[in-house]
Design a protein around this motif. Structure first.
Motif, PDB file in Angstrom:
ATOM      1  N   ILE A   1       9.206   0.941  -0.767  1.00  0.00           N
ATOM      2  CA  ILE A   1      10.464   1.658  -0.967  1.00  0.00           C
ATOM      3  C   ILE A   1      11.172   1.158  -2.219  1.00  0.00           C
TER       4      ILE A   1
ATOM      5  N   TYR B   1       3.348   1.200   4.432  1.00  0.00           N
ATOM      6  CA  TYR B   1       4.236   2.190   5.044  1.00  0.00           C
ATOM      7  C   TYR B   1       3.911   2.421   6.516  1.00  0.00           C
TER       8      TYR B   1
ATOM      9  N   GLU C   1       6.544   0.794   8.403  1.00  0.00           N
ATOM     10  CA  GLU C   1       7.917   1.258   8.230  1.00  0.00           C
ATOM     11  C   GLU C   1       8.324   2.170   9.383  1.00  0.00           C
TER      12      GLU C   1
ATOM     13  N   ILE D   1      16.106   4.198   7.291  1.00  0.00           N
ATOM     14  CA  ILE D   1      16.597   3.302   6.251  1.00  0.00           C
ATOM     15  C   ILE D   1      17.694   2.440   6.864  1.00  0.00           C
TER      16      ILE D   1
ATOM     17  N   THR E   1      21.141   2.169  12.430  1.00  0.00           N
ATOM     18  CA  THR E   1      20.399   2.594  11.253  1.00  0.00           C
ATOM     19  C   THR E   1      21.294   3.467  10.389  1.00  0.00           C
TER      20      THR E   1
ATOM     21  N   GLY F   1       6.804   6.489   9.031  1.00  0.00           N
ATOM     22  CA  GLY F   1       6.640   5.685   7.838  1.00  0.00           C
ATOM     23  C   GLY F   1       5.675   6.314   6.853  1.00  0.00           C
TER      24      GLY F   1
ATOM     25  N   GLY G   1      13.644  -6.043  -3.443  1.00  0.00           N
ATOM     26  CA  GLY G   1      13.177  -5.964  -2.066  1.00  0.00           C
ATOM     27  C   GLY G   1      12.844  -7.281  -1.406  1.00  0.00           C
TER      28      GLY G   1
ATOM     29  N   ARG H   1      16.130  -4.623   5.751  1.00  0.00           N
ATOM     30  CA  ARG H   1      14.963  -4.642   4.872  1.00  0.00           C
ATOM     31  C   ARG H   1      14.928  -3.463   3.901  1.00  0.00           C
ATOM     32  N   SER H   2      14.961  -2.255   4.433  1.00  0.00           N
ATOM     33  CA  SER H   2      14.850  -1.099   3.543  1.00  0.00           C
ATOM     34  C   SER H   2      16.103  -0.928   2.694  1.00  0.00           C
TER      35      SER H   2
ATOM     36  N   ALA I   1      15.757  -3.153  -0.265  1.00  0.00           N
ATOM     37  CA  ALA I   1      14.776  -2.551  -1.171  1.00  0.00           C
ATOM     38  C   ALA I   1      15.402  -1.432  -2.002  1.00  0.00           C
ATOM     39  N   VAL I   2      16.171  -0.571  -1.362  1.00  0.00           N
ATOM     40  CA  VAL I   2      16.803   0.554  -2.060  1.00  0.00           C
ATOM     41  C   VAL I   2      17.812   0.061  -3.085  1.00  0.00           C
TER      42      VAL I   2
END
Length: 419
Positions: A11, A39, A42, A46, A121, A259, A387, A401-402, A405-406
């Motif tokens: 990501i 993935y 995942e 997000i 989330t 994912g 990330g 986590r995501s 990364a973003v």
């Protein structure tokens, strides 16, 4: 023309590539997919920030709570304003998608888990939307007898005890047999193609017929994540029509179809932006005067050298091979960035199972510009990290986590074309 080489296509790597191309459309952006299989791990959602140390329950608005995190946390290195811009950019990435539409507001949503709990989330695919705990509607969960990953009755019992609505469950046979173990992708492909079952019915109709007798007044029905890889919106709408109820998926562990759908969406966006994607592993780094000149990579068919002006380290953490533990230390194998670790191996963890373990926060130290650094300064002047390879955060405890990364991917991508 700026040449940007991004090592890693998770990501963070994909967002970095898209942000770089968006900031400078003339830039030559090349992504090396070191481990695209990641993935499968995942959840497809997000998760930006679910929990902070000084709060018992989940975080409501992630952007408003980064001041509760350590000073060296990636979010604090980036700052609240840039974090907000990065999350807005993520919405742009997923806009106008007919395959992976994401929903959400500036607040976290609460989604059910495969263990019968709930988790916060920030962005979630439309396939998850009908199952959010914030709705008060009764829910029915469907298990498939050959999938041991989900015990629908157990999940329903646990969720029913904490949710403000009734949760029921049933387990049915999937209408076709599959030789794969576990057969998630085989079932998804069968639903994509709408194959006929042994009695001549399309598999989507046969699945609905198997579930329908167990329904009472439930207005929404949750399935394991097998509702197609490419046609999941169509499959979901067809099942909703036949069951007269909203349909959603419960994400599970590997292999995780949401994912994989996320990967396909991001890789499609790279292609649409004219970004080159190569499945390769970095074997050697050539540098001079404190700057990287090129990386040697190995693909399935050849070895080659890729030159660049700026480089992005986006290989992830331990799970994806971006960090590797030895008997004495943790190393970053792609660019040999140092990872400071306690001298004694016994200090990598503490006695409390869910305590503040060093290994949970392990990673490469970075500057406020996200450049990997040592005690003597930046490792390379033209390298930034994004990330899970970055230290200073416990993504499991924080549910971040995501999101990390973003946010770091967005910052790194834009800065990589501004140097």
């Amino acid at each position: 023309m700026s040449r940007v080489v991004i090592v890693g296509a998770g990501i963070g790597g994909c967002i970095a590539a898209l942000a770089a191309k968006d900031a400078d459309p003339s830039a030559d952006v090349h992504v090396l997919a070191v481990s695209p299989e990641r993935y499968r791990h995942e959840p497809g959602t997000i998760d930006v920030l679910g929990y902070v140390p000084d709060q018992q329950g989940p975080v409501a608005r992630p952007a408003a709570r980064i001041d509760s995190l350590p000073a060296d946390h990636p979010y604090n290195l980036v700052g609240e304003d840039d974090l907000t811009r990065a999350l807005a950019y993520l919405d742009d990435v997923f806009a106008d998608s007919d395959r992976s539409t994401y929903r959400g507001t500036d607040r976290n949503a609460l989604a059910p888990t495969v263990t019968g709990g709930v988790r916060p989330t920030y962005r979630y695919p439309v396939t998850v939307a009908a199952g959010l705990v914030s709705s008060q509607r009764p829910m029915h969960l469907v298990g498939l007898d050959c999938l041991t990953h989900i015990d629908a009755d157990l999940v329903a019992d646990r969720l029913d005890s904490v949710a403000p609505f009734d949760v029921t469950a049933s387990t049915v046979e999937f209408p076709i047999d599959a030789t794969e173990t576990p057969p998630f992708e085989a079932f998804a492909r069968a639903l994509d193609e709408n194959n006929e079952t042994s009695d001549g019915r399309p598999v989507r109709e046969a699945l609905a017929r198997a579930v329908r007798p167990a329904l009472d007044i439930e207005s929404r029905v949750g399935f394991p994540p097998v509702l197609g890889v490419t046609q999941h919106d169509e499959i979901r709408r067809e099942l909703e029509s036949q069951l007269q109820a909203a349909v959603f998926e419960l994400p599970v562990g590997e292999p995780n179809l949401p994912g994989i759908r996320l990967r396909e969406r991001l890789f499609d966006r790279l292609d649409e932006a004219g970004i080159e994607l190569t499945r390769a592993t970095v074997t050697e780094v050539s540098s001079t005067g404190g700057s990287i000149q090129s990386v040697n990579v190995a693909t399935e068919t050849e070895q080659r050298s890729i030159e660049g002006d700026n480089f992005v380290l986006a290989t992830g953490g331990v799970a994806s091979g971006g960090l590797v533990g030895t008997e004495t230390e943790v190393v970053e194998p792609a660019f040999d960035c140092p990872v400071e670790s306690p001298e004694k191996h016994s200090e990598w963890s503490i006695s409390a199972p869910l305590g503040d373990h060093w290994f949970a926060r392990a990673g490469v130290d970075v500057t406020s510009e996200l450049k990997p650094t040592s005690r003597n300064g930046p490792v390379f002047e033209n390298l930034v990290a994004v990330g899970g390879v970055i230290g200073g955060h416990n993504f499991v405890e924080e549910r971040s986590r995501s999101g990390v990364a973003v946010v770091t991917g967005y910052e790194a991508g834009r800065s990589a074309v501004d140097w």
